[in-house]
Design a protein around this motif. Structure first.
Motif, PDB file in Angstrom:
ATOM      1  N   GLY A 175      -7.595 -47.291 130.502  1.00 10.09           N
ATOM      2  CA  GLY A 175      -6.168 -46.959 130.419  1.00 10.09           C
ATOM      3  C   GLY A 175      -5.753 -46.564 129.018  1.00 10.09           C
ATOM      4  N   ASP A 176      -4.975 -45.475 128.890  1.00 11.26           N
ATOM      5  CA  ASP A 176      -4.600 -45.002 127.557  1.00 11.26           C
ATOM      6  C   ASP A 176      -3.145 -44.540 127.469  1.00 11.26           C
ATOM      7  OD1 ASP A 176      -4.601 -42.585 128.904  1.00 11.26           O
ATOM      8  OD2 ASP A 176      -6.246 -41.686 127.759  1.00 11.26           O
ATOM      9  N   THR A 177      -2.322 -44.874 128.493  1.00 13.40           N
ATOM     10  CA  THR A 177      -0.916 -44.465 128.435  1.00 13.40           C
ATOM     11  C   THR A 177      -0.085 -45.438 129.259  1.00 13.40           C
ATOM     12  OG1 THR A 177       0.588 -42.568 128.672  1.00 13.40           O
ATOM     13  CG2 THR A 177      -0.995 -42.927 130.457  1.00 13.40           C
ATOM     14  N   HIS A 203      -5.691 -50.123 142.812  1.00 15.10           N
ATOM     15  CA  HIS A 203      -5.836 -51.069 141.701  1.00 15.10           C
ATOM     16  C   HIS A 203      -6.481 -50.290 140.562  1.00 15.10           C
ATOM     17  CE1 HIS A 203      -6.590 -54.857 139.597  1.00 15.10           C
ATOM     18  NE2 HIS A 203      -7.830 -54.447 139.391  1.00 15.10           N
ATOM     19  N   GLY A 204      -5.696 -50.038 139.510  1.00 14.54           N
ATOM     20  CA  GLY A 204      -6.245 -49.187 138.462  1.00 14.54           C
ATOM     21  C   GLY A 204      -5.394 -49.171 137.218  1.00 14.54           C
ATOM     22  N   VAL A 205      -5.450 -48.049 136.512  1.00 13.49           N
ATOM     23  CA  VAL A 205      -4.745 -47.898 135.244  1.00 13.49           C
ATOM     24  C   VAL A 205      -4.167 -46.494 135.152  1.00 13.49           C
ATOM     25  CG1 VAL A 205      -6.161 -49.592 133.993  1.00 13.49           C
ATOM     26  CG2 VAL A 205      -6.895 -47.189 134.086  1.00 13.49           C
ATOM     27  N   ALA A 206      -3.274 -46.315 134.172  1.00 12.89           N
ATOM     28  CA  ALA A 206      -2.698 -45.005 133.903  1.00 12.89           C
ATOM     29  C   ALA A 206      -3.447 -44.343 132.762  1.00 12.89           C
ATOM     30  CB  ALA A 206      -1.216 -45.148 133.546  1.00 12.89           C
ATOM     31  N   VAL A 207      -3.747 -43.050 132.948  1.00 15.16           N
ATOM     32  CA  VAL A 207      -4.405 -42.280 131.889  1.00 15.16           C
ATOM     33  C   VAL A 207      -3.647 -40.973 131.703  1.00 15.16           C
ATOM     34  CG1 VAL A 207      -6.681 -43.286 132.355  1.00 15.16           C
ATOM     35  CG2 VAL A 207      -6.016 -41.148 133.482  1.00 15.16           C
ATOM     36  N   SER A 208      -3.711 -40.424 130.514  1.00 13.57           N
ATOM     37  CA  SER A 208      -3.072 -39.137 130.264  1.00 13.57           C
ATOM     38  C   SER A 208      -3.774 -38.063 131.084  1.00 13.57           C
ATOM     39  CB  SER A 208      -3.116 -38.797 128.774  1.00 13.57           C
ATOM     40  OG  SER A 208      -4.453 -38.730 128.326  1.00 13.57           O
ATOM     41  N   ARG A 209      -3.076 -36.970 131.313  1.00 15.80           N
ATOM     42  CA  ARG A 209      -3.594 -35.937 132.204  1.00 15.80           C
ATOM     43  C   ARG A 209      -4.903 -35.341 131.704  1.00 15.80           C
ATOM     44  NH1 ARG A 209       0.424 -31.173 133.951  1.00 15.80           N
ATOM     45  NH2 ARG A 209       0.303 -30.809 131.708  1.00 15.80           N
ATOM     46  N   ASP A 210      -5.131 -35.357 130.411  1.00 14.87           N
ATOM     47  CA  ASP A 210      -6.338 -34.747 129.840  1.00 14.87           C
ATOM     48  C   ASP A 210      -7.513 -35.712 129.752  1.00 14.87           C
ATOM     49  OD1 ASP A 210      -4.894 -32.397 129.482  1.00 14.87           O
ATOM     50  OD2 ASP A 210      -4.192 -33.001 127.492  1.00 14.87           O
ATOM     51  N   THR A 211      -7.312 -36.971 130.063  1.00 16.47           N
ATOM     52  CA  THR A 211      -8.401 -37.949 129.977  1.00 16.47           C
ATOM     53  C   THR A 211      -9.376 -37.746 131.124  1.00 16.47           C
ATOM     54  OG1 THR A 211      -6.985 -39.591 128.903  1.00 16.47           O
ATOM     55  CG2 THR A 211      -8.963 -40.411 129.979  1.00 16.47           C
ATOM     56  N   ARG A 212     -10.654 -37.707 130.794  1.00 17.23           N
ATOM     57  CA  ARG A 212     -11.686 -37.574 131.822  1.00 17.23           C
ATOM     58  C   ARG A 212     -11.986 -38.953 132.395  1.00 17.23           C
ATOM     59  NH1 ARG A 212     -16.809 -34.025 130.326  1.00 17.23           N
ATOM     60  NH2 ARG A 212     -17.096 -34.491 132.554  1.00 17.23           N
TER      61      ARG A 212
END
Length: 289
Positions: A175-177, A203-212
């Motif tokens: 997660g990065d956002t 069940h997870g995390v939020a990531v920026s649109r550019d994160t692979r």
């Protein structure tokens, strides 16, 4: 919104034998069908379709008991093509078939006409913030589960506990956002909020649109938009579920925002070791009303 919901109730009464154009009504009232259905089910405690069925059968029961028309004529009057289809709907509401009710005068289970009013219940301020977020993704492990309104959902609990501890750690590191941390995501929710209807739980995390993200994870693309974020604190999950209900009964009727389609997200900020209490954030996608 209270006025719009009462207009919807009035329209139901005038079209008991017909399919209701909820989308057309919502547009004429300056809102959306999605928001109207979500607010109705939250405030009425039942989906709009169920309320319509109960009211239709309540009014039809009077015609059945009076005995002035044959059952096929009554069935057609209320939108059914046969006495068999009418009988099934009638029995589902009243617990007895129309022939039995015509003979015995009952039993009858009446659905009163709803009248929605805004009462003074906002003496406790709701801890809320509004955030304009760019597009992002939710990644993690998804499953289709039934909707349960009260208490812990055992299907969700089974899904989450089946994941190994190292998988939770891998997700958290990914997660990065915002929303930060491990997230409970509900998507593809029935707008009527019918208990038992299926939704996608992630069940997870939020990531920026550019994160692979790793290919073995499920992903939900979330478009840019506004979010209303509600902070809750107390017994879990009761405090969270109480706040979720209060968004419909208190916050949305008092604020110039409405729900838009999209996932609902719960971020757990802090919790007791046994999860008996927790501090959470409930993220709901909104747009100007």
């Amino acid at each position: 919104m209270i006025s719009a919901l009462n207009r919807l109730v009035d329209l139901v009464e005038g079209h008991l034998a017909e399919e209701l154009d909820v989308n057309g009504l919502a547009g004429g009232l300056g809102t959306t069908e999605y928001h109207l259905r979500r607010m109705f089910s939250s405030l009425a405690g039942m989906p709009l379709s169920e309320y319509m069925r109960r009211r239709r059968m309540t009014v039809a029961a009077a015609d059945v008991v009076r005995g002035e028309d044959d059952l096929l004529s009554i069935a057609v009057r209320y939108g059914y093509g046969s006495t068999e289809a009418f009988g099934r709907a009638f029995r589902a509401v009243h617990g007895a078939g129309p022939r039995d009710v015509r003979r015995d005068g009952g039993p009858l289970r009446t659905q009163p006409r709803l009248r929605i009013r805004l009462t003074v219940e906002g003496s406790t301020p709701m801890d809320t913030r509004l955030i304009d977020r760019p597009a992002f993704r939710l990644v993690g492990h998804a499953a289709r589960v039934p909707l349960i309104h009260q208490g812990i959902n055992p299907h969700i609990r089974q899904h989450v506990t089946a994941l190994p501890q190292e998988e939770h750690l891998r997700l958290k590191a990914l997660g990065d956002t915002e929303p930060a941390g491990l997230l409970a995501v509900s998507d593809d929710l029935d707008p009527d909020g019918t208990e038992g209807s299926e939704l996608t739980y992630l069940h997870g995390v939020a990531v920026s649109r550019d994160t692979r993200a790793p290919e073995d994870l499920d992903a939900i693309e979330v478009p840019a938009g506004m979010w209303a974020v509600f902070r809750t604190d107390g017994p879990h999950p009761q405090a969270l579920q109480t706040t979720w209900a209060a968004t419909a009964t208190e916050w949305f009727p008092s604020n110039p925002w409405r729900l838009r389609p999209g996932p609902s997200i719960v971020a757990v900020l802090d919790r007791a070791a046994d999860f008996s209490t927790a501090t959470c954030e409930l993220w709901l996608p909104v747009e100007p009303a």
